[in-house]
Enzyme design. Structure first.
Site, PDB file in Angstrom:
ATOM      1  N   TYR A  17       0.832  -1.208   0.000  1.00 46.88           N
ATOM      2  CA  TYR A  17       0.000   0.000   0.000  1.00 46.88           C
ATOM      3  C   TYR A  17       0.865   1.257   0.000  1.00 46.88           C
ATOM      4  O   TYR A  17       0.601   2.214  -0.722  1.00 46.88           O
ATOM      5  CB  TYR A  17      -0.920  -0.042   1.220  1.00 46.88           C
ATOM      6  CG  TYR A  17      -1.761   1.179   1.421  1.00 46.88           C
ATOM      7  CD1 TYR A  17      -2.752   1.531   0.501  1.00 46.88           C
ATOM      8  CD2 TYR A  17      -1.594   1.984   2.545  1.00 46.88           C
ATOM      9  CE1 TYR A  17      -3.540   2.653   0.707  1.00 46.88           C
ATOM     10  CE2 TYR A  17      -2.382   3.097   2.753  1.00 46.88           C
ATOM     11  CZ  TYR A  17      -3.351   3.435   1.829  1.00 46.88           C
ATOM     12  OH  TYR A  17      -4.128   4.546   2.022  1.00 46.88           O
ATOM     13  N   ASN A  46      -5.397  10.426   8.199  1.00 51.41           N
ATOM     14  CA  ASN A  46      -6.506  10.022   9.067  1.00 51.41           C
ATOM     15  C   ASN A  46      -7.706  10.966   9.008  1.00 51.41           C
ATOM     16  O   ASN A  46      -8.098  11.570  10.004  1.00 51.41           O
ATOM     17  CB  ASN A  46      -6.030   9.873  10.511  1.00 51.41           C
ATOM     18  CG  ASN A  46      -5.048   8.742  10.665  1.00 51.41           C
ATOM     19  OD1 ASN A  46      -5.187   7.695  10.052  1.00 51.41           O
ATOM     20  ND2 ASN A  46      -4.036   8.949  11.493  1.00 51.41           N
ATOM     21  N   GLN A  86      -1.153   4.116  22.033  1.00 50.77           N
ATOM     22  CA  GLN A  86      -0.720   4.495  20.701  1.00 50.77           C
ATOM     23  C   GLN A  86      -1.393   5.825  20.326  1.00 50.77           C
ATOM     24  O   GLN A  86      -2.532   6.058  20.672  1.00 50.77           O
ATOM     25  CB  GLN A  86      -1.011   3.383  19.673  1.00 50.77           C
ATOM     26  CG  GLN A  86      -2.446   2.971  19.519  1.00 50.77           C
ATOM     27  CD  GLN A  86      -2.925   1.905  20.495  1.00 50.77           C
ATOM     28  OE1 GLN A  86      -2.490   1.833  21.638  1.00 50.77           O
ATOM     29  NE2 GLN A  86      -3.864   1.091  20.058  1.00 50.77           N
TER      30      GLN A  86
END
Length: 186
Positions: A17, A46, A86
């Site tokens: 990707y 995002n 995270q």
């Protein structure tokens, strides 16, 4: 770490990707240079908002968390993959569209980031969504191999310098819109 546009090279993506994205940029820039094709290249970081996937296994973290919270029973718990520490940055779709329009109206032809530099830990994102919902829920962190990189966000220095654009709204504002949309859907 904040990703600058220059961090792309030397290229060493960890997936096909990533190679696909890099190759596409090189291909389009080649057509710009060799054939005069009017090209703009943006690197989205995002992007989220209503009308996105929220319960089919392809959803991004904001939609997944909003769906889990909206679906949870009062005094229940919400599962978060990994330790929840995270970090990511997320950009609401309206802000992304504004950045793209600035890019299209300008004459800058090199890749630019379109994202936010407002970092948030995934557990803190879940706490934000729980707060928005008004529910009394707890977070349960579960082991997972699908947590991705430890931390990543967009460095917007270049797009601000070249086009005078940067995100102007806080993450919570977009998350409220997404949560309300998903909550209405279910």
């Amino acid at each position: 770490a904040a990703l600058k546009e220059s961090d792309c090279f030397p290229a060493n993506p960890d997936s096909p990707y990533g190679w696909e994205k890099i190759f596409s940029e090189i291909l389009f820039d080649s057509f710009r240079r060799n054939y005069g094709l009017d090209v703009r290249i943006c690197r989205f970081h995002n992007i989220f908002g209503p009308e996105s996937c929220y319960n089919n296994g392809k959803e991004k973290a904001p939609a997944a968390v909003c769906y889990k919270v909206a679906s949870a029973e009062e005094n229940g718990e919400v599962e978060i993959w990994g330790d929840g520490k995270q970090t990511r940055s997320f950009l609401f779709i309206d802000e992304a569209v504004e950045g793209v329009m600035r890019l299209l109206d300008g004459d800058y032809v090199h890749p630019v980031n379109i994202g936010s530099n407002e970092m948030i830990a995934i557990n803190d994102l879940a706490k934000m969504v729980i707060d928005i919902s008004g529910k009394n829920l707890s977070i349960k962190n579960v082991e997972s191999n699908a947590i991705g990189v430890r931390g990543r966000n967009s460095d917007n220095t270049l797009i601000e310098e070249k086009l005078g654009w940067k995100p102007s709204r806080p993450l919570r504002e977009g998350i409220e819109k997404l949560y309300n949309w998903i909550n209405q859907k279910i």
